[in-house]
Design a protein around this motif. Structure first.
Motif, PDB file in Angstrom:
ATOM      1  N   LEU A 142      18.638  -0.195 -13.307  1.00 36.10           N
ATOM      2  CA  LEU A 142      18.959   0.694 -12.197  1.00 36.10           C
ATOM      3  C   LEU A 142      20.359   0.378 -11.681  1.00 36.10           C
ATOM      4  O   LEU A 142      20.632  -0.755 -11.288  1.00 36.10           O
ATOM      5  CB  LEU A 142      17.959   0.515 -11.054  1.00 36.10           C
ATOM      6  CG  LEU A 142      16.545   1.036 -11.269  1.00 36.10           C
ATOM      7  CD1 LEU A 142      15.687   0.687 -10.064  1.00 36.10           C
ATOM      8  CD2 LEU A 142      16.553   2.528 -11.486  1.00 36.10           C
ATOM      9  N   ARG A 144      23.412   0.306  -9.001  1.00 33.68           N
ATOM     10  CA  ARG A 144      23.464   0.286  -7.548  1.00 33.68           C
ATOM     11  C   ARG A 144      23.894   1.660  -7.061  1.00 33.68           C
ATOM     12  O   ARG A 144      24.828   2.265  -7.589  1.00 33.68           O
ATOM     13  CB  ARG A 144      24.450  -0.775  -7.063  1.00 33.68           C
ATOM     14  CG  ARG A 144      24.027  -2.198  -7.370  1.00 33.68           C
ATOM     15  CD  ARG A 144      24.979  -3.195  -6.752  1.00 33.68           C
ATOM     16  NE  ARG A 144      24.969  -3.128  -5.299  1.00 33.68           N
ATOM     17  CZ  ARG A 144      25.718  -3.905  -4.516  1.00 33.68           C
ATOM     18  NH1 ARG A 144      26.547  -4.783  -5.061  1.00 33.68           N
ATOM     19  NH2 ARG A 144      25.662  -3.799  -3.207  1.00 33.68           N
ATOM     20  N   SER A 343      17.549   7.944  -6.245  1.00 34.79           N
ATOM     21  CA  SER A 343      16.820   7.094  -5.309  1.00 34.79           C
ATOM     22  C   SER A 343      15.989   6.078  -6.067  1.00 34.79           C
ATOM     23  O   SER A 343      15.530   6.338  -7.184  1.00 34.79           O
ATOM     24  CB  SER A 343      15.909   7.956  -4.420  1.00 34.79           C
ATOM     25  OG  SER A 343      15.040   7.151  -3.655  1.00 34.79           O
ATOM     26  N   HIS A 344      15.796   4.928  -5.464  1.00 36.64           N
ATOM     27  CA  HIS A 344      14.930   3.896  -6.028  1.00 36.64           C
ATOM     28  C   HIS A 344      13.532   3.938  -5.416  1.00 36.64           C
ATOM     29  O   HIS A 344      12.733   3.035  -5.633  1.00 36.64           O
ATOM     30  CB  HIS A 344      15.536   2.509  -5.791  1.00 36.64           C
ATOM     31  CG  HIS A 344      16.803   2.280  -6.556  1.00 36.64           C
ATOM     32  ND1 HIS A 344      17.591   1.167  -6.376  1.00 36.64           N
ATOM     33  CD2 HIS A 344      17.431   3.020  -7.503  1.00 36.64           C
ATOM     34  CE1 HIS A 344      18.644   1.228  -7.177  1.00 36.64           C
ATOM     35  NE2 HIS A 344      18.567   2.346  -7.864  1.00 36.64           N
ATOM     36  N   ARG A 345      13.253   4.985  -4.671  1.00 30.70           N
ATOM     37  CA  ARG A 345      11.986   5.028  -3.952  1.00 30.70           C
ATOM     38  C   ARG A 345      10.787   5.169  -4.874  1.00 30.70           C
ATOM     39  O   ARG A 345       9.693   4.746  -4.545  1.00 30.70           O
ATOM     40  CB  ARG A 345      12.006   6.191  -2.954  1.00 30.70           C
ATOM     41  CG  ARG A 345      12.962   5.959  -1.784  1.00 30.70           C
ATOM     42  CD  ARG A 345      13.041   7.166  -0.878  1.00 30.70           C
ATOM     43  NE  ARG A 345      13.951   6.942   0.241  1.00 30.70           N
ATOM     44  CZ  ARG A 345      14.302   7.876   1.108  1.00 30.70           C
ATOM     45  NH1 ARG A 345      13.832   9.107   0.978  1.00 30.70           N
ATOM     46  NH2 ARG A 345      15.133   7.594   2.095  1.00 30.70           N
ATOM     47  N   ASN A 346      10.980   5.800  -6.019  1.00 31.61           N
ATOM     48  CA  ASN A 346       9.852   6.051  -6.911  1.00 31.61           C
ATOM     49  C   ASN A 346       9.720   5.018  -8.022  1.00 31.61           C
ATOM     50  O   ASN A 346       9.036   5.254  -9.008  1.00 31.61           O
ATOM     51  CB  ASN A 346       9.980   7.450  -7.525  1.00 31.61           C
ATOM     52  CG  ASN A 346       9.895   8.539  -6.479  1.00 31.61           C
ATOM     53  OD1 ASN A 346       9.164   8.409  -5.499  1.00 31.61           O
ATOM     54  ND2 ASN A 346      10.642   9.615  -6.668  1.00 31.61           N
ATOM     55  N   VAL A 347      10.411   3.896  -7.878  1.00 25.78           N
ATOM     56  CA  VAL A 347      10.300   2.835  -8.875  1.00 25.78           C
ATOM     57  C   VAL A 347       9.972   1.530  -8.170  1.00 25.78           C
ATOM     58  O   VAL A 347      10.198   1.373  -6.974  1.00 25.78           O
ATOM     59  CB  VAL A 347      11.612   2.668  -9.686  1.00 25.78           C
ATOM     60  CG1 VAL A 347      11.932   3.923 -10.459  1.00 25.78           C
ATOM     61  CG2 VAL A 347      12.772   2.290  -8.776  1.00 25.78           C
ATOM     62  N   ARG A 348       9.400   0.608  -8.926  1.00 26.98           N
ATOM     63  CA  ARG A 348       9.125  -0.727  -8.392  1.00 26.98           C
ATOM     64  C   ARG A 348      10.218  -1.651  -8.891  1.00 26.98           C
ATOM     65  O   ARG A 348      10.300  -1.951 -10.082  1.00 26.98           O
ATOM     66  CB  ARG A 348       7.757  -1.227  -8.863  1.00 26.98           C
ATOM     67  CG  ARG A 348       7.411  -2.625  -8.352  1.00 26.98           C
ATOM     68  CD  ARG A 348       5.965  -2.957  -8.644  1.00 26.98           C
ATOM     69  NE  ARG A 348       5.729  -3.189 -10.052  1.00 26.98           N
ATOM     70  CZ  ARG A 348       5.767  -4.396 -10.622  1.00 26.98           C
ATOM     71  NH1 ARG A 348       6.065  -5.455  -9.905  1.00 26.98           N
ATOM     72  NH2 ARG A 348       5.506  -4.529 -11.910  1.00 26.98           N
ATOM     73  N   VAL A 349      11.081  -2.072  -7.991  1.00 31.11           N
ATOM     74  CA  VAL A 349      12.204  -2.920  -8.374  1.00 31.11           C
ATOM     75  C   VAL A 349      11.690  -4.322  -8.651  1.00 31.11           C
ATOM     76  O   VAL A 349      11.033  -4.942  -7.816  1.00 31.11           O
ATOM     77  CB  VAL A 349      13.279  -2.952  -7.270  1.00 31.11           C
ATOM     78  CG1 VAL A 349      14.427  -3.855  -7.678  1.00 31.11           C
ATOM     79  CG2 VAL A 349      13.784  -1.540  -6.993  1.00 31.11           C
TER      80      VAL A 349
END
Length: 357
Positions: A142, A144, A343-349
């Motif tokens: 991902l 930044r 957006s990173h909202r739909n992934v588990r970092v």
């Protein structure tokens, strides 16, 4: 002794088909294989040795086939045993796994042994994880990115700017690109087993450019180093290419040389027509010229080898000088301001670190 040729023609063809189908269930394929070999004259003992079975198992399959049919032999009614993990154990394990990224079943089995005093084999653990809805996969990288709100604000600002742009103003997107004098392998169709390859090289070309999406005018400079000096050279060229524009909005990123003393001195000139707009940090996807660079690479560098750096640089410069002005309609749909919010909202970092039990 079992006599050969006991299979009907239809069943023999069906069994051979089962043996050859790569996606056939392993147990069904073994039964089909055993009966086919038995039909060809091999003994139960020989088949058992070849397939690592018990000869009584082969006899039982033959007996079942004669008493019923192939469908009965192919049916596997085994449903597995009761899991040693209780529902509470499975919920606990699932919650523990959601909080970390285990690269090996050894870590998971160690946790189950320490927490529940239940010990699984490697293969058993894999089956348990599959049943619980987990899979072994590689996380994707991902980049930044800026806050979602900042991306949305820029897109709204850009839309409003274009919708209310006077005739004596223009909008250019700008960025630098550094094509490396190195062949870029890219996917393509080749004959199976032909092992295609291209030679590699080293070096690079610097281009500091801009792009007007309305006219597809793409002024650029070829600096030795992309810095404040090249930024000023590019801004001067943009002004020269737009003599009828009162204001030229130039949108580019937050590179230090885009805000340095050279650029500030250029902007402080009397009657300067350049108005700079900074992109949100970490948002190259909001700069359409990045898409132009991608088109350039597909035309010039992908799966191509050039004997010298000069031979490499010339097609790049030709693309900017000749292809873009004359053939931009061919790739107009690839270079647009059809922006989207990342957006990173739909992934588990995944946060890497020691996995604790």
């Amino acid at each position: 002794m079992i006599r050969p040729n006991f299979l009907t023609t239809a069943d023999r063809l069906e069994l051979l088909s089962c043996v050859k189908r790569q996606r056939e269930d392993y147990g069904v394929a073994r039964r089909a294989n055993a009966l086919s070999l038995l039909n060809d004259g091999m003994s139960c003992a020989q088949i058992a040795k070849v397939l690592f079975l018990d000869d009584d198992t082969v006899r039982s399959w033959h007996k079942q086939y004669l008493a019923e049919d192939w469908e009965a032999v192919a049916y596997d009614g085994w449903k597995g045993g009761q899991s040693r993990m209780t529902i509470a154990h499975e919920a606990d394990l699932s919650e523990w796994l959601e909080e970390r990224f285990c690269r090996s079943t050894a870590q998971i089995r160690a946790y189950m042994g320490a927490k529940f005093n239940i010990h699984y084999s490697h293969s058993g653990c894999i089956k348990l994880l599959a049943r619980l809805g987990f899979e072994y996969r590689k996380p994707k990288a991902l980049p930044r990115v800026a806050d979602v709100e900042k991306q949305a604000a820029f897109i709204a600002f850009h839309t409003n700017l274009l919708n209310n742009l006077p005739a004596d103003e223009a909008v250019d997107f700008s960025d630098a690109v550094h094509p490396e004098y190195q062949s870029k392998p890219s996917h393509g169709w080749a004959r199976k087993g032909s092992n295609p390859a291209i030679q590699t090289t080293s070096g690079r070309v610097n281009i500091h450019g801009a792009l007007n999406l309305e006219t597809f005018d793409a002024p650029f400079v070829e600096p030795t180093t992309v810095d404040g000096v090249s930024s000023v050279q590019l801004l001067a060229k943009i002004e020269a290419r737009n003599p009828d524009k009162r204001i030229i909005h130039v949108i580019w990123d937050n590179a230090p040389y885009h805000k340095g003393p050279n650029v500030r001195a250029f902007l402080s000139r009397k009657n300067c027509r350049i108005h700079l707009i900074q992109l949100p940090p970490y948002c190259p996807h909001l700069n359409p010229i990045e898409r132009l660079w991608a088109v350039m690479h597909s035309h010039v560098t992908h799966n191509r080898h050039y004997p010298t750096q000069k031979h490499f640089a010339n097609p790049i410069l030709n693309f900017m000088r000749e292809v873009v002005p004359k053939k931009w309609r061919n790739f107009r749909d690839q270079v647009t301001d059809n922006f989207r919010i990342i957006s990173h909202r739909n992934v588990r970092v995944v946060l890497y670190g020691p996995v604790t039990v």
